[in-house]
Design an enzyme around this catalytic site. Structure first.
Site, PDB file in Angstrom:
ATOM      1  N   CYS A   2       0.830  -1.216   0.000  1.00  0.00           N
ATOM      2  CA  CYS A   2       0.000   0.000   0.000  1.00  0.00           C
ATOM      3  C   CYS A   2       0.863   1.265   0.000  1.00  0.00           C
ATOM      4  O   CYS A   2       2.031   1.234   0.327  1.00  0.00           O
ATOM      5  CB  CYS A   2      -0.868   0.003   1.249  1.00  0.00           C
ATOM      6  SG  CYS A   2      -1.834  -1.483   1.463  1.00  0.00           S
ATOM      7  N   ARG A  27       4.218   0.802  -6.319  1.00  0.00           N
ATOM      8  CA  ARG A  27       4.238  -0.152  -5.195  1.00  0.00           C
ATOM      9  C   ARG A  27       3.206  -1.260  -5.373  1.00  0.00           C
ATOM     10  O   ARG A  27       3.194  -2.222  -4.607  1.00  0.00           O
ATOM     11  CB  ARG A  27       3.998   0.594  -3.880  1.00  0.00           C
ATOM     12  CG  ARG A  27       5.030   1.667  -3.571  1.00  0.00           C
ATOM     13  CD  ARG A  27       4.518   2.659  -2.544  1.00  0.00           C
ATOM     14  NE  ARG A  27       4.363   2.076  -1.239  1.00  0.00           N
ATOM     15  CZ  ARG A  27       5.341   2.020  -0.320  1.00  0.00           C
ATOM     16  NH1 ARG A  27       6.523   2.512  -0.609  1.00  0.00           N
ATOM     17  NH2 ARG A  27       5.147   1.483   0.849  1.00  0.00           N
ATOM     18  N   TRP A  76      -3.238  -2.411  -1.455  1.00  0.00           N
ATOM     19  CA  TRP A  76      -2.937  -3.718  -2.052  1.00  0.00           C
ATOM     20  C   TRP A  76      -3.599  -4.722  -1.122  1.00  0.00           C
ATOM     21  O   TRP A  76      -3.171  -4.904   0.017  1.00  0.00           O
ATOM     22  CB  TRP A  76      -1.423  -3.929  -2.106  1.00  0.00           C
ATOM     23  CG  TRP A  76      -0.981  -5.117  -2.864  1.00  0.00           C
ATOM     24  CD1 TRP A  76      -1.342  -5.485  -4.128  1.00  0.00           C
ATOM     25  CD2 TRP A  76      -0.079  -6.136  -2.417  1.00  0.00           C
ATOM     26  NE1 TRP A  76      -0.734  -6.656  -4.486  1.00  0.00           N
ATOM     27  CE2 TRP A  76       0.061  -7.083  -3.474  1.00  0.00           C
ATOM     28  CE3 TRP A  76       0.621  -6.340  -1.254  1.00  0.00           C
ATOM     29  CZ2 TRP A  76       0.869  -8.207  -3.382  1.00  0.00           C
ATOM     30  CZ3 TRP A  76       1.445  -7.468  -1.157  1.00  0.00           C
ATOM     31  CH2 TRP A  76       1.550  -8.384  -2.205  1.00  0.00           C
ATOM     32  N   ASN A 102      -1.004   0.694   6.104  1.00  0.00           N
ATOM     33  CA  ASN A 102      -0.196  -0.257   5.327  1.00  0.00           C
ATOM     34  C   ASN A 102       0.284  -1.298   6.326  1.00  0.00           C
ATOM     35  O   ASN A 102       0.880  -0.966   7.342  1.00  0.00           O
ATOM     36  CB  ASN A 102       0.992   0.458   4.671  1.00  0.00           C
ATOM     37  CG  ASN A 102       1.814  -0.495   3.817  1.00  0.00           C
ATOM     38  OD1 ASN A 102       1.369  -1.597   3.509  1.00  0.00           O
ATOM     39  ND2 ASN A 102       3.020  -0.082   3.473  1.00  0.00           N
ATOM     40  N   GLY A 103       0.005  -2.581   6.051  1.00  0.00           N
ATOM     41  CA  GLY A 103       0.444  -3.637   6.978  1.00  0.00           C
ATOM     42  C   GLY A 103      -0.721  -4.567   7.292  1.00  0.00           C
ATOM     43  O   GLY A 103      -1.711  -4.618   6.564  1.00  0.00           O
ATOM     44  N   GLU A 482      18.383 -15.813 -11.465  1.00  0.00           N
ATOM     45  CA  GLU A 482      17.884 -14.449 -11.639  1.00  0.00           C
ATOM     46  C   GLU A 482      17.252 -14.278 -13.016  1.00  0.00           C
ATOM     47  O   GLU A 482      16.181 -13.680 -13.147  1.00  0.00           O
ATOM     48  CB  GLU A 482      19.024 -13.448 -11.430  1.00  0.00           C
ATOM     49  CG  GLU A 482      18.641 -12.004 -11.650  1.00  0.00           C
ATOM     50  CD  GLU A 482      17.474 -11.528 -10.781  1.00  0.00           C
ATOM     51  OE1 GLU A 482      17.091 -12.242  -9.843  1.00  0.00           O
ATOM     52  OE2 GLU A 482      16.918 -10.468 -11.080  1.00  0.00           O
ATOM     53  N   LYS A 486      13.344 -13.123 -13.618  1.00  0.00           N
ATOM     54  CA  LYS A 486      13.029 -11.949 -14.460  1.00  0.00           C
ATOM     55  C   LYS A 486      11.991 -12.326 -15.507  1.00  0.00           C
ATOM     56  O   LYS A 486      11.004 -11.627 -15.730  1.00  0.00           O
ATOM     57  CB  LYS A 486      14.297 -11.440 -15.153  1.00  0.00           C
ATOM     58  CG  LYS A 486      15.226 -10.673 -14.270  1.00  0.00           C
ATOM     59  CD  LYS A 486      14.803  -9.254 -13.973  1.00  0.00           C
ATOM     60  CE  LYS A 486      14.097  -9.022 -12.682  1.00  0.00           C
ATOM     61  NZ  LYS A 486      14.545  -9.515 -11.437  1.00  0.00           N
ATOM     62  N   GLU A 489       8.465 -13.209 -13.881  1.00  0.00           N
ATOM     63  CA  GLU A 489       7.668 -12.176 -13.202  1.00  0.00           C
ATOM     64  C   GLU A 489       7.143 -11.114 -14.156  1.00  0.00           C
ATOM     65  O   GLU A 489       6.144 -10.468 -13.848  1.00  0.00           O
ATOM     66  CB  GLU A 489       8.436 -11.547 -12.037  1.00  0.00           C
ATOM     67  CG  GLU A 489       9.668 -10.770 -12.383  1.00  0.00           C
ATOM     68  CD  GLU A 489      10.313 -10.189 -11.131  1.00  0.00           C
ATOM     69  OE1 GLU A 489       9.600  -9.844 -10.182  1.00  0.00           O
ATOM     70  OE2 GLU A 489      11.533 -10.084 -11.096  1.00  0.00           O
ATOM     71  N   HIS A 505      19.576 -36.095 -13.769  1.00  0.00           N
ATOM     72  CA  HIS A 505      18.973 -36.802 -12.620  1.00  0.00           C
ATOM     73  C   HIS A 505      17.464 -36.654 -12.588  1.00  0.00           C
ATOM     74  O   HIS A 505      16.861 -36.765 -11.526  1.00  0.00           O
ATOM     75  CB  HIS A 505      19.617 -36.299 -11.329  1.00  0.00           C
ATOM     76  CG  HIS A 505      21.081 -36.564 -11.264  1.00  0.00           C
ATOM     77  ND1 HIS A 505      21.611 -37.823 -11.080  1.00  0.00           N
ATOM     78  CD2 HIS A 505      22.141 -35.744 -11.426  1.00  0.00           C
ATOM     79  CE1 HIS A 505      22.936 -37.764 -11.113  1.00  0.00           C
ATOM     80  NE2 HIS A 505      23.287 -36.509 -11.308  1.00  0.00           N
ATOM     81  N   LYS A 605       6.274  -4.001  -5.354  1.00  0.00           N
ATOM     82  CA  LYS A 605       7.699  -3.671  -5.369  1.00  0.00           C
ATOM     83  C   LYS A 605       8.377  -4.095  -4.069  1.00  0.00           C
ATOM     84  O   LYS A 605       9.519  -4.503  -4.072  1.00  0.00           O
ATOM     85  CB  LYS A 605       7.902  -2.157  -5.567  1.00  0.00           C
ATOM     86  CG  LYS A 605       9.369  -1.738  -5.644  1.00  0.00           C
ATOM     87  CD  LYS A 605      10.096  -2.420  -6.781  1.00  0.00           C
ATOM     88  CE  LYS A 605      11.577  -2.074  -6.810  1.00  0.00           C
ATOM     89  NZ  LYS A 605      12.314  -2.923  -7.802  1.00  0.00           N
TER      90      LYS A 605
HETATM   91  C1  AGP Z   1      12.705  -8.989  -8.020  1.00  0.00           C
HETATM   92  O1  AGP Z   1      12.592  -8.680  -9.410  1.00  0.00           O
HETATM   93  C2  AGP Z   1      11.374  -9.145  -7.365  1.00  0.00           C
HETATM   94  N1  AGP Z   1      10.612  -7.964  -7.530  1.00  0.00           N
HETATM   95  C3  AGP Z   1      11.444  -9.675  -5.952  1.00  0.00           C
HETATM   96  O2  AGP Z   1      11.902 -11.008  -6.032  1.00  0.00           O
HETATM   97  C4  AGP Z   1      12.368  -8.923  -4.955  1.00  0.00           C
HETATM   98  O3  AGP Z   1      13.714  -9.146  -5.311  1.00  0.00           O
HETATM   99  C5  AGP Z   1      12.125  -9.518  -3.555  1.00  0.00           C
HETATM  100  O4  AGP Z   1      10.785  -9.278  -3.209  1.00  0.00           O
HETATM  101  C6  AGP Z   1      13.058  -8.928  -2.488  1.00  0.00           C
HETATM  102  O5  AGP Z   1      12.820  -7.549  -2.381  1.00  0.00           O
HETATM  103  P1  AGP Z   1      13.908  -6.652  -1.592  1.00  0.00           P
HETATM  104  O6  AGP Z   1      15.212  -6.803  -2.330  1.00  0.00           O
HETATM  105  O7  AGP Z   1      13.360  -5.271  -1.632  1.00  0.00           O
HETATM  106  O8  AGP Z   1      14.010  -7.198  -0.204  1.00  0.00           O
END
Ligand code: AGP
Length: 610
Positions: A2, A27, A76, A102-103, A482, A486, A489, A505, A605
């Protein structure tokens, strides 16, 4: 996650709140709302499910709602589906209190039952409404006292903005585990989830800490602890440009941030190279301390965890110390072996990821020294660490991280090289060779980015695949993790990173004619092994894109369907280069598929809920 914005001052609050919320859209959210107080009209609350534009259209850009005191929120959904009634601000039954949050309030059910037993009726499915109703229940004329009582009653994570129609010249805020900043202006003051929402109005900010309560009027900012004892807060001047948080001519923030990586790398590294030596501010890790270490425990989530996976190979190679890497969400529940001789390396872009914050606290409780690598200055993880190294990547807006990943990795290299020099675990010649190669990386990144149209061409050929494998060994395997995330997501294509030697395996049974395999072969010591894995999957009909350094390209090209050459570099340094074409590939595939690249579905985010 949020977004919260608050304003109290002399200007009309409506347009300022909507503008601030627009800076927080990155966000991730599914509804939005504002509450503004006007002396003749009282408390006006407008909320709408969907994009912020829906609310803005409803309010004619904020002009339709009058008053100079207000709160705004992008939600959110966690408790209660996205809907108008579940949007924030949530209002108390007597109409006195408007609350944005938020939370998660973990004990909201029991409080809701208690209040219902007192005759209070609820309208929403949210946990947040409990805060508004409980404030009304405790309010006897003293706003701060009522807030303090509520904070002693609720459990969970919260960043709260509170408006009381009975005291319409102030906003009260409180935080625990969810970030809140105070924007300090001349004749006005603001509240927000992060700096991007206020920087257009003021660059002077303070960061609320856990358990603190703030009271903002047009000409004052007071902060208290949870017992209402005054707390002095320092004021920070934010110096990055607003444009840094805007697209700068690119179609997406992600494209901009991919292209910013050479600069972000230089901004992060250059201040830490003085007279040819690595200087890591505040890290006085001497030989005795490093020798005494029993382990380095890297703890993170998502892409930050993938930095940790590469970091394990790099740190173990250079320091000859055991390095363990843990997913933060697993760390707390695996009864980890941590002592006062353990260095916990906590990595986080946002510095607010709740799983990572909780793991940090557990590592500290077990006696570890905590060093964090964080991109957001003043974030909770940064402030709760014993030592912190900031990545100077600037604000990263796209949900899919790129420049933060690269600069986190850069700091891992600097840390490894600095510690190796202290421990003499590298010869001076090896140290100098690695440092020279490391400092040349941004130039090589620029060379890769110059040829991004070739990656776009490859993406135009392969964007229709339903499943894509990334295979690699050692550091290539870490980069493959990674690369796979990418792609998943932002393009929503299923993908998997696999240790190339492990394919036989079991998983190789999934390889069939037409399966796309991206073979990462940058780590020269294992190049021949990787080539044999390429032959394995080719013989089962896979399409293979090979990624390797220029020196190896001649060997690999004949065995694959396409090749992505990288500039030559020391094998240990390849991850910083190899990840770039993988980011570009994911970006262009997602572009071909018409995905919402900066705000992928279901993602935020920073994940500030467990
Ligand atoms: C990365 O592209 C993602 N958005 C997600 O995996 C992110 O890396 C993860 O949520 C950790 O976030 P942070 O680095 O802000 O702790």
């Amino acid at each position: 996650m949020c977004g919260i914005v608050g304003y109290v001052g002399r200007e009309e609050a409506g347009p300022i709140l909507l503008d601030g919320l627009s800076r927080l859209e990155y966000r991730g959210y599914d509804s939005a709302g504002v509450a503004v107080y006007h002396p003749q009209v009282g408390l006006q609350v407008d909320k709408a499910k969907g994009r912020l534009q829906v609310l803005s259209d409803l309010l004619d850009g904020g002009k339709k709602i009058k008053g100079t005191l207000g709160l705004g929120h992008t939600r959110w959904a966690t408790h209660g589906r996205p809907s108008d009634v579940n949007s924030h601000p949530q209002v108390s039954e007597d109409g006195l209190f408007a609350v944005v949050h938020n939370g998660i309030i973990e004990n909201y059910s029991e409080i809701k039952e208690f209040l219902e037993s007192k005759g209070v009726s609820f309208v929403s499915e949210t946990d947040t409404e409990v805060v508004a109703q409980l404030l009304a229940y405790h309010y006897k004329g003293d706003l701060l006292e009522a807030v303090s009582k509520v904070l002693h009653r609720i459990r969970g994570a919260y960043a709260l903005g509170i408006l009381c129609a009975d005291q319409p010249d102030r906003i009260v805020a409180a935080r625990k585990d969810s970030p809140l900043i105070l924007g300090r202006g001349d004749g006005f003051n603001m509240l927000a989830s992060d700096v991007t929402a206020v920087i257009r109005y003021t660059r002077d900010v303070s960061y609320l800490d856990d358990g603190e309560i703030a009271q903002l009027t047009p000409n004052s900012v007071e902060v208290f602890d949870r017992y209402l004892r005054p707390v002095e807060k320092s004021v920070h001047h934010v110096d990055w440009e607003i444009s840094a948080a805007e697209k700068g001519g690119y179609e997406h923030f992600m494209a901009k941030e991919i292209m910013e990586q050479p600069k972000a790398f230089r901004d992060t590294v250059s201040p830490r190279i003085q007279d040819g030596e690595i200087v890591l501010e505040g890290l006085n890790f001497d030989r005795a301390y490093l020798t005494s270490l029993d382990k380095v425990y890297i703890i993170a989530c998502g892409s930050s965890y993938h930095v940790g996976m590469a970091g394990k190979y790099i740190l173990e190679k250079l320091l000859r110390k055991p390095v363990e890497v843990a997913l933060a969400s697993e760390f707390r529940y695996c009864d980890p072996i941590v002592t006062d001789k353990t260095l916990a390396l906590v990595i986080s872009q946002s510095g607010e990821t709740i799983d990572t914050l909780a793991a940090l606290r557990e590592a500290k409780r077990l006696g570890a020294t905590v060093l964090s690598i964080v991109n957001v200055v003043g974030s909770t993880i940064a402030r709760e660490s014993d030592k912190v190294l900031y990545t100077w990547a600037g604000p990263e807006i796209a949900v899919a991280t790129t420049k933060a990943y690269t600069t986190q990795l850069a700091l891992v290299y600097l840390l490894a090289l600095s510690c190796a020099k202290t421990l003499d675990s590298l010869s001076p010649e090896e140290y100098q060779e690695l440092l020279r190669g490391f400092l040349r990386l941004p130039d090589k990144m620029e060379a890769i980015l110059k040829h991004r149209d070739y990656i776009q061409y490859l993406a135009s050929h392969y964007f229709n695949h339903s499943s894509i494998f990334f295979i690699g060994r050692n550091l290539d395997y870490a980069v493959g993790m990674e690369a796979s995330l990418k792609l998943k997501e932002i393009s929503y294509i299923h993908s998997e990173a696999y240790a190339a030697g492990e394919l036989k395996h079991g998983t190789i049974s999934l390889i069939e004619p037409g399966t796309l395999v991206i073979a990462l072969a940058g780590y020269a010591p294992l190049f021949e092994k990787l080539v044999s894995n390429v032959v394995e999957v080719k013989s089962r009909g896979a399409d293979v894109i090979g990624v390797t350094s220029a020196a190896q390209t001649g060997w690999l090209a004949p065995k694959v369907d396409a090749i992505i050459p990288l500039p030559d570099a020391h094998p240990l340094l390849l991850p910083s280069l190899e990840v770039l074409p993988m980011q570009l590939f994911a970006y262009y595939v997602a572009l071909q598929r018409g995905c919402d690249i900066d705000k992928p579905r279901n993602l935020a985010k920073s994940v500030t809920v467990e």
